[in-house]
Design an enzyme around this catalytic site. Structure first.
Site, PDB file in Angstrom:
ATOM      1  N   LYS A   1       0.758  -1.610   0.182  1.00  0.00           N
ATOM      2  CA  LYS A   1      -0.188   0.215   0.220  1.00  0.00           C
ATOM      3  C   LYS A   1       0.822   1.543  -0.146  1.00  0.00           C
ATOM      4  CE  LYS A   1      -4.164   1.505   2.673  1.00  0.00           C
ATOM      5  NZ  LYS A   1      -4.192   1.527   3.583  1.00  0.00           N
TER       6      LYS A   1
ATOM      7  N   SER B   1      -9.711   1.067   3.043  1.00  0.00           N
ATOM      8  CA  SER B   1      -8.895   1.987   2.236  1.00  0.00           C
ATOM      9  C   SER B   1      -7.963   1.660   1.195  1.00  0.00           C
ATOM     10  CB  SER B   1      -8.122   3.052   3.106  1.00  0.00           C
ATOM     11  OG  SER B   1      -7.581   2.365   4.152  1.00  0.00           O
TER      12      SER B   1
ATOM     13  N   SER C   1      -9.333  -1.669   7.162  1.00  0.00           N
ATOM     14  CA  SER C   1      -9.653  -1.378   5.765  1.00  0.00           C
ATOM     15  C   SER C   1      -8.903  -2.813   5.305  1.00  0.00           C
ATOM     16  CB  SER C   1      -8.056  -0.425   6.019  1.00  0.00           C
ATOM     17  OG  SER C   1      -9.377   0.756   5.603  1.00  0.00           O
TER      18      SER C   1
END
Length: 395
Positions: free
Chosen positions: A29, A104, A128
């Site tokens: 990420k 997310s 997330s």
């Protein structure tokens, strides 16, 4: 396949070790630092920001022989459950590109599902890792809080943040966890009783979701587990407790940016961060006390049952144009993930089928007491040994 918007930056850092993840292509990420590669947090604020060292989790992967091949798309500053509020390309779900990949860590879930990487790292504050794993039909772990280092990871709220791995299988996630964790956890105790909270299977749960999770529960029952109905003390307040602490921390962290350059935020990010500006110190302190009480109640739960099973999301995977009310959508999608963020133990999201109407993936959450990751891996692996949901790939 249509460009999924899963990758912000391609890279190629080959590890030198021969550990359990040797040769695996891993994406991380874009709030996790990779030396010499941009870390943008999917925000215009960090455009051109290049990391000058590896995050601890990246260093561990490289030492174990992994290849870091991509920085993955996300909700700006990891604020959001759809990942649509990004300064990069709009991330899409590989099962249906008109739908969100969850957030997310949306790029992390999408990239694994589509085979762009073998595994990925996301971060999980309120869901997330688990929400994208469920939406994209892969496995994702929120580990015991503090089990994996956050060094070199841009924070949301240190009270809840954790790095979490995603892969197509439970065994793949378990291999990653052994590399990432300081102490991989206790030997798995014998698991006999699975608690199913009645409050997670009410009339407001989508029928297609409930049917898939009920079917998974029946499979686990055939494997010899006892399925027992339980109540989770204080669960009705759990989401608000997490929101109060997280939004307060977000407002504190981004206050200068909000005051000086609010126009650089994605609108949905600014809306959510701004919610924290009015939270008082007293309100935050009350929420922290509420967290302590909630965890006390959960300790009793885990003396009665070994693992708790719930759906990951109460709804089908939303369409990208599924509504403008950012906060309402966030609350709804995270309705079942936030209570386990308030817990200090691990939660594993596992695919359990496809929605009967939309054909989108559906996931369950398995939650155990702190440091009992191996208990979840053993149960999840047994489930995947007799089912094939994890072998399906988007067209």
């Amino acid at each position: 396949m249509t460009d999924l918007g899963a990758v912000i930056t391609w890279c190629d850092r080959a590890g030198s070790g021969t550990g359990p993840v040797a040769g695996m292509r891993i994406g991380v990420k874009d709030n996790i630092d990779v030396d010499g590669v941009a870390t943008t947090c999917a925000s215009r604020f960090f455009d051109g920001h290049v990391a000058n060292r590896d995050a601890e989790v990246v260093a561990r992967l490289l030492d174990a022989g992994a290849r870091i091949t991509a920085k993955l798309n996300m909700a700006e500053f990891a604020v959001g459950v759809t990942s649509q509020n990004t300064a990069a390309a709009v991330p899409r779900n590989p099962w249906d590109t008109s739908r969100v990949p969850g957030g997310s860590s949306g790029g992390s879930g999408s990239a694994v599902s589509a085979g762009l990487v073998d595994a990925s790292l996301g971060t999980d504050t309120g869901g997330s890792v688990r929400l994208p794993a469920s939406a994209c039909g892969v496995v994702g772990l929120r580990p015991t809080w503090g089990a994996i280092s956050n060094d070199g990871v841009f924070p949301v709220s240190e009270e809840f943040d954790t790095v979490g791995p995603m892969a197509r299988t439970v065994d793949g996630v378990a291999r990653l966890f052994t590399v990432l964790a300081d102490h991989p956890g206790s030997a798995a105790p014998t698991t006999r009783r699975i608690g199913v909270p009645t409050t997670f299977f009410t009339d407001d749960v989508d029928n297609g979701v409930a049917d898939a999770v009920h079917a998974a529960t029946r499979v686990l029952e055939t494997l010899g587990y006892d399925i027992v109905p339980i109540e989770i003390p204080g669960v009705a307040d759990a989401q608000d407790i997490v929101y109060t602490i997280v939004y307060s921390d977000l407002a504190h962290r981004h206050r200068i940016r909000v005051d000086r350059q609010p126009e650089l935020f994605q609108p949905a990010t600014l809306e959510r961060i701004s919610l924290g500006l009015s939270i008082s110190d007293a309100q935050r302190a009350a929420a922290v006390r509420g967290r302590t009480e909630y965890r006390t109640g959960l300790k009793k739960v885990f003396t009665d049952v070994d693992v708790v099973l719930t759906p990951t999301m109460p709804v089908d995977v939303p369409r990208i144009d599924g509504g403008d009310d950012v906060v309402a959508q966030s609350r709804r999608m995270g309705q079942f993930s936030y209570p386990w963020s308030l817990h200090d133990g691990p939660t594993l999201a596992v695919p359990v089928g496809f929605h009967s109407s939309s054909g989108m993936p559906v996931g369950m959450q398995l939650t155990a007491a702190a440091h009992h990751e191996q208990q979840l891996f053993d149960m999840g692996s047994r489930y995947q040994a007799v089912t094939d949901w994890h072998t399906h790939s988007p067209g």
